[in-house]
Design an enzyme around this catalytic site. Structure first.
Site, PDB file in Angstrom:
ATOM      1  N   SER A 185      -3.003  -1.170   8.559  1.00 57.74           N
ATOM      2  CA  SER A 185      -2.493  -1.368   7.204  1.00 57.74           C
ATOM      3  C   SER A 185      -2.339  -2.820   6.789  1.00 57.74           C
ATOM      4  CB  SER A 185      -1.139  -0.664   7.064  1.00 57.74           C
ATOM      5  OG  SER A 185      -0.188  -1.196   7.978  1.00 57.74           O
ATOM      6  N   HIS A 213      -3.440   5.334   6.282  1.00 59.19           N
ATOM      7  CA  HIS A 213      -4.200   4.566   5.292  1.00 59.19           C
ATOM      8  C   HIS A 213      -5.677   4.942   5.264  1.00 59.19           C
ATOM      9  CE1 HIS A 213      -1.193   1.648   3.827  1.00 59.19           C
ATOM     10  NE2 HIS A 213      -0.633   1.846   5.013  1.00 59.19           N
ATOM     11  N   LYS A 243       0.853   8.232   0.422  1.00 57.79           N
ATOM     12  CA  LYS A 243      -0.015   7.111   0.029  1.00 57.79           C
ATOM     13  C   LYS A 243      -1.105   7.635  -0.904  1.00 57.79           C
ATOM     14  CE  LYS A 243       1.217   4.099   3.862  1.00 57.79           C
ATOM     15  NZ  LYS A 243       2.370   4.865   4.375  1.00 57.79           N
TER      16      LYS A 243
END
Length: 395
Positions: A185, A213, A243
């Site tokens: 990340s 991610h 996310k």
């Protein structure tokens, strides 16, 4: 209040502020979209993890509202008593389909997943090989397990192979696991999953991929494991719903036997109230959008590649990123904080990332271009970067 505590807090807060390591939190007065409002100001937002804009997508919002009306504000109990609603099972079925596994289990957060899954399978007689740049939740989950933890140099396959061989030749451990982020990340690089799987097979190690991610980003949105076509070779696929999925919560995807075990042995599942039904309903909608249409994922990559190219052409160092995560490397912690503040003053919201999130001396500001940004927004941000970058002698 304790005088010792007062002194401890005062001294350490002052120390963090003096070294540029104190993070100030600015509450938003708007939804977390490509343009945000802080106080009375509107800014171009390049700090959110809302990769695909699904956090504010009208279809996802409508699904959350419908879930709220049908199932109520909360689940009312832990999953093992009577807090498992049909919407939770529907979400888990959708997750398993999305990740290409037999089954999945949903948790209240991605952080909870790593606290849950690692300690449910690994114990004091086992060993975990862990990439040195893994997320804090992985580190804490490893510690909680009581297993022996061996750090592996970041994405260094020679080091991984040597340590895997050493572990197996020692004969000291019952089970062995290798853990890695799918996408790292802070730097935006991708794990070397085909090589990882090959070495793990050679030495009979489990493979555990935290794809916080990567999900929604790689593999046409399905994640790092799908990106490499290795769904059948990775025992643990971990992800977050907060996310790219745009909601909140987390999940573990794997075999039916693994999920059955986690439902009876993972403590966050056993001892925390279920994720809210509205969040579960919203997450289902997001997953279905991604499964049926690649346009948001395509827009994300188009914007990210455009923005990164513009920064590189100006002379900014964006490190080793291979994904939409776009750091601008600065080095000095105080300078990074000041650079972020100048961007803010010019209407661009990009947070500085400093120790302990990244090693000392590697401070940066981290840009997160999304599918929701327009080219005009990105061009405006690049123009500010050029002006402020020259002020700071970065270009």
């Amino acid at each position: 209040m304790s005088k010792e505590l007062d002194q401890y807090l005062a001294d350490n807060l002052a120390d963090l502020k003096s070294r540029g390591l104190y993070n100030e939190i600015e509450p938003l007065a708007s939804a977390n979209g490509p343009i945000i409002t802080i106080g009375q100001r509107q800014l171009i937002n390049l700090s959110a993890n809302n990769y695909l804009g699904l956090a504010t997508d009208s279809r996802v919002v409508a699904a959350a509202k419908a879930g709220l009306e049908k199932w109520g504000a909360g689940a009312g109990a832990v999953r093992t008593i009577n807090g498992t609603l049909q919407v939770h099972l529907d979400l888990e079925q959708e997750l398993a389909h999305f990740k290409g596994t037999e089954a999945a289990i949903a948790y209240q957060s991605g952080f909870n997943c790593n606290m849950a899954a690692i300690s449910a399978v690994m114990g004091k007689n086992d060993v975990i090989l862990s990439d040195e740049l893994n997320h804090a939740s992985i580190i804490d989950g490893c510690r909680l397990s009581g297993a022996k933890i061996i750090r592996v140099n970041h994405s260094d396959m020679a080091d991984f192979r040597a340590k895997a061989q050493e572990v197996r030749s020692s004969g000291r451990y019952e089970k062995a696991m290798f853990i890695t982020d799918g996408v790292f990340s802070m730097d935006g690089d991708i794990c070397k999953l085909p090589e990882i799987v090959a070495i793990a097979k050679e030495f009979d190690l489990m493979v555990y991929v935290d794809d916080a991610h990567g999900s929604g980003v790689l593999g046409h949105g399905h994640g790092t494991v799908k990106h490499f076509g290795l769904e059948k070779e990775v025992e643990f696929q971990i992800g977050t719903l907060s996310k790219a999925i745009g909601v909140v919560g987390g999940y573990v995807a794997g075999t039916q036997a693994l999920i059955d075990w986690l439902k009876v042995r993972s403590r966050p599942f056993l001892f925390s109230t279920s994720m809210t039904p509205a969040d579960a309903a919203a997450a289902i909608q997001s997953l279905q959008i991604l499964d049926q249409d690649t346009r948001l994922n395509d827009a994300l990559w188009e914007n990210a590649n455009y923005f990164k190219t513009q920064l590189n052409q100006l002379g900014f160092d964006t490190g080793i990123t291979e994904t939409p995560i776009t750091p601008v490397m600065i080095g000095d912690e105080q300078k990074a904080q000041e650079f972020s503040k100048r961007l803010y003053e010019e209407g661009i919201y990009v947070k500085s990332i400093v120790f302990p999130t990244v090693p000392l001396g590697t401070a940066r500001v981290r840009n997160m271009p999304t599918a929701g940004h327009t080219k005009e927004m990105l061009d405006q941000a690049v123009a500010v970067y050029e002006r402020v970058g020259r002020e700071f002698d970065l270009i």
